[in-house]
Write an enzyme that holds these catalytic residues in place. Structure first.
Site, PDB file in Angstrom:
ATOM      1  N   HIS A   1       0.844  -1.280   0.050  1.00  0.00           N
ATOM      2  CA  HIS A   1       0.116  -0.046  -0.065  1.00  0.00           C
ATOM      3  C   HIS A   1       0.807   1.366   0.067  1.00  0.00           C
ATOM      4  O   HIS A   1       0.405   2.219   0.460  1.00  0.00           O
ATOM      5  CB  HIS A   1      -0.771  -0.250   1.341  1.00  0.00           C
TER       6      HIS A   1
ATOM      7  N   THR B   1      -3.798  -7.984  10.917  1.00  0.00           N
ATOM      8  CA  THR B   1      -4.553  -7.568  10.002  1.00  0.00           C
ATOM      9  C   THR B   1      -6.091  -7.999  10.023  1.00  0.00           C
ATOM     10  O   THR B   1      -6.298  -9.425  10.403  1.00  0.00           O
ATOM     11  CB  THR B   1      -3.860  -7.778   8.461  1.00  0.00           C
TER      12      THR B   1
ATOM     13  N   ASN C   1      -3.493 -12.414  15.709  1.00  0.00           N
ATOM     14  CA  ASN C   1      -3.753 -11.350  15.742  1.00  0.00           C
ATOM     15  C   ASN C   1      -4.576 -11.021  17.170  1.00  0.00           C
ATOM     16  O   ASN C   1      -4.492 -11.875  17.949  1.00  0.00           O
ATOM     17  CB  ASN C   1      -5.060 -11.180  14.668  1.00  0.00           C
TER      18      ASN C   1
HETATM   19  P1  NAD Z   1      -6.984  -2.790  10.367  1.00  0.00           P
HETATM   20  O1  NAD Z   1      -6.784  -1.600  11.106  1.00  0.00           O
HETATM   21  O2  NAD Z   1      -8.196  -3.044   9.304  1.00  0.00           O
HETATM   22  O3  NAD Z   1      -6.847  -3.953  11.354  1.00  0.00           O
HETATM   23  C1  NAD Z   1      -5.897  -4.072  12.224  1.00  0.00           C
HETATM   24  C2  NAD Z   1      -6.056  -5.470  13.050  1.00  0.00           C
HETATM   25  O4  NAD Z   1      -5.124  -5.454  13.982  1.00  0.00           O
HETATM   26  C3  NAD Z   1      -7.372  -5.820  13.782  1.00  0.00           C
HETATM   27  O5  NAD Z   1      -7.647  -6.999  13.194  1.00  0.00           O
HETATM   28  C4  NAD Z   1      -6.802  -5.716  15.219  1.00  0.00           C
HETATM   29  O6  NAD Z   1      -7.502  -6.704  15.925  1.00  0.00           O
HETATM   30  C5  NAD Z   1      -5.512  -6.145  15.259  1.00  0.00           C
HETATM   31  N1  NAD Z   1      -4.697  -5.445  16.315  1.00  0.00           N
HETATM   32  C6  NAD Z   1      -4.612  -4.389  16.782  1.00  0.00           C
HETATM   33  N2  NAD Z   1      -4.064  -4.312  17.725  1.00  0.00           N
HETATM   34  C7  NAD Z   1      -3.059  -5.065  18.028  1.00  0.00           C
HETATM   35  C8  NAD Z   1      -1.982  -5.875  18.630  1.00  0.00           C
HETATM   36  N3  NAD Z   1      -1.210  -4.982  19.631  1.00  0.00           N
HETATM   37  N4  NAD Z   1      -1.481  -7.038  18.106  1.00  0.00           N
HETATM   38  C9  NAD Z   1      -2.256  -7.625  17.491  1.00  0.00           C
HETATM   39  N5  NAD Z   1      -3.105  -7.468  16.641  1.00  0.00           N
HETATM   40  C10 NAD Z   1      -3.413  -6.089  16.757  1.00  0.00           C
HETATM   41  O7  NAD Z   1      -5.620  -2.737   9.733  1.00  0.00           O
HETATM   42  P2  NAD Z   1      -5.237  -3.789   8.286  1.00  0.00           P
HETATM   43  O8  NAD Z   1      -5.822  -4.651   8.009  1.00  0.00           O
HETATM   44  O9  NAD Z   1      -3.754  -3.491   8.246  1.00  0.00           O
HETATM   45  O10 NAD Z   1      -5.813  -2.487   7.297  1.00  0.00           O
HETATM   46  C11 NAD Z   1      -5.698  -1.187   7.151  1.00  0.00           C
HETATM   47  C12 NAD Z   1      -5.404  -0.283   6.391  1.00  0.00           C
HETATM   48  O11 NAD Z   1      -4.791   0.918   6.596  1.00  0.00           O
HETATM   49  C13 NAD Z   1      -4.009  -1.038   5.661  1.00  0.00           C
HETATM   50  O12 NAD Z   1      -4.189  -1.103   4.358  1.00  0.00           O
HETATM   51  C14 NAD Z   1      -2.891   0.384   5.716  1.00  0.00           C
HETATM   52  O13 NAD Z   1      -2.519   0.652   4.666  1.00  0.00           O
HETATM   53  C15 NAD Z   1      -3.641   1.357   6.547  1.00  0.00           C
HETATM   54  N6  NAD Z   1      -2.809   1.373   7.761  1.00  0.00           N
HETATM   55  C16 NAD Z   1      -1.858   1.636   8.088  1.00  0.00           C
HETATM   56  C17 NAD Z   1      -1.113   1.837   9.279  1.00  0.00           C
HETATM   57  C18 NAD Z   1       0.640   1.876   9.472  1.00  0.00           C
HETATM   58  O14 NAD Z   1       1.072   2.044   8.373  1.00  0.00           O
HETATM   59  N7  NAD Z   1       0.946   1.649  10.732  1.00  0.00           N
HETATM   60  C19 NAD Z   1      -1.815   2.312  10.333  1.00  0.00           C
HETATM   61  C20 NAD Z   1      -3.382   2.503  10.194  1.00  0.00           C
HETATM   62  C21 NAD Z   1      -3.865   2.038   8.772  1.00  0.00           C
END
Ligand code: NAD
Length: 237
Positions: free
Chosen positions: A111, A179, A204
């Site tokens: 992404h 994820t 997760n």
């Molecule tokens: P998402 O926000 O949809 O899901 C995150 C997942 O992580 C959830 O299922 C949640 O239960 C889990 N989670 C939360 N805290 C956790 C922890 N401490 N340990 C393990 N798991 C944990 O994220 P996604 O599926 O990656 O999709 C979101 C989109 O938004 C991505 O495409 C990304 O590009 C973008 N994004 C990126 C960032 C970043 O770069 N750090 C941050 C936010 C969103």
């Protein structure tokens, strides 16, 4: 049953792997997309409508990334890359640079990246670790006001899909970490890996939307789960 094919590991990470580094996920009841319209901030149309607002949003995310440090999960994945005997590919949906900061090198950002800029005039990309404005100039073609964050917005095609699909087609092990299973095509990778005969594991905080598609699952915070999982994997489990 152990596969007779050479070991080939594909890891998919999402926002959950960076939560404990202080970078929040976008989708949960406190997440960004619950109180901000993603169409305004994460689509080409939103950028065309109000580029300054979109650039400010990503400037803030970029600054937050600059303050964050990789956590135990990022470090464990870098150790796994160094010690795994076989093909290794880390596919991250994250736009932060915490995997690289921890030492990961065999990774692709499907992404895009916050620290990269894309010129809409010439299509050139360049490192961009600072704020971006509507007056930013492309270092390649000199155009003013055509630079955008090099991130994949809703409706755009993710990067590196040919490489990712090729690795999934020969994977013996697929692991998804932090994820939600909400975002396609990443949410589909577990099924691609299963079709290739791979063992599939979800790590997760809680069951994701696609948890039923995995053959194994472990639930808890990434900083606890991932280092222990890497220890077991490198020990031959
Ligand atoms: P998402 O926000 O949809 O899901 C995150 C997942 O992580 C959830 O299922 C949640 O239960 C889990 N989670 C939360 N805290 C956790 C922890 N401490 N340990 C393990 N798991 C944990 O994220 P996604 O599926 O990656 O999709 C979101 C989109 O938004 C991505 O495409 C990304 O590009 C973008 N994004 C990126 C960032 C970043 O770069 N750090 C941050 C936010 C969103």
């Amino acid at each position: 049953m152990k596969s007779s094919r050479p070991p080939s590991l594909v890891i998919l990470t999402g926002a959950g792997v960076s939560v404990e580094s202080g970078i929040p996920q976008f989708r949960n009841r406190h997440g960004l997309w619950t109180h901000v319209d993603y169409r305004a901030l994460a689509t080409p149309e939103g950028f065309a409508h109000n580029p300054a607002r979109v650039l400010d949003f990503y400037n803030e995310r970029r600054r937050a990334m600059g303050r964050a440090h990789p956590n135990a999960a990022h470090h464990a994945l870098a150790r796994l890359e160094a010690d795994f005997k076989g093909d290794f590919l880390l596919v991250t949906q994250n736009i932060d640079d915490l995997h690289e900061a921890a030492g990961s090198r065999k990774l692709v950002h499907m992404h895009g990246e916050l620290a990269s800029a894309l010129c809409e005039a010439c299509g050139g990309r360049c490192r961009w670790p600072r704020d971006m404005t509507v007056n930013s100039v492309c270092p390649a073609c000199g155009a003013t006001g055509r630079m955008r964050p090099d991130v994949v917005w809703f409706g755009e095609v993710p990067y590196h899909m040919d490489l990712i699909q090729a690795r999934l087609a020969s994977a013996t092990l697929f692991v998804a970490i932090g994820t939600s299973g909400n975002v396609y095509p990443a949410a589909q990778f577990v099924n691609d890996a299963r079709r290739a005969g791979a063992r599939t594991i979800e790590l997760n905080l809680e069951p994701s939307l696609s948890s039923d598609d995995f053959s194994e699952a472990l639930y808890g915070p990434a900083t606890e789960l991932v280092p222990a999982f890497v220890d077991r994997l490198l020990a031959g489990d």
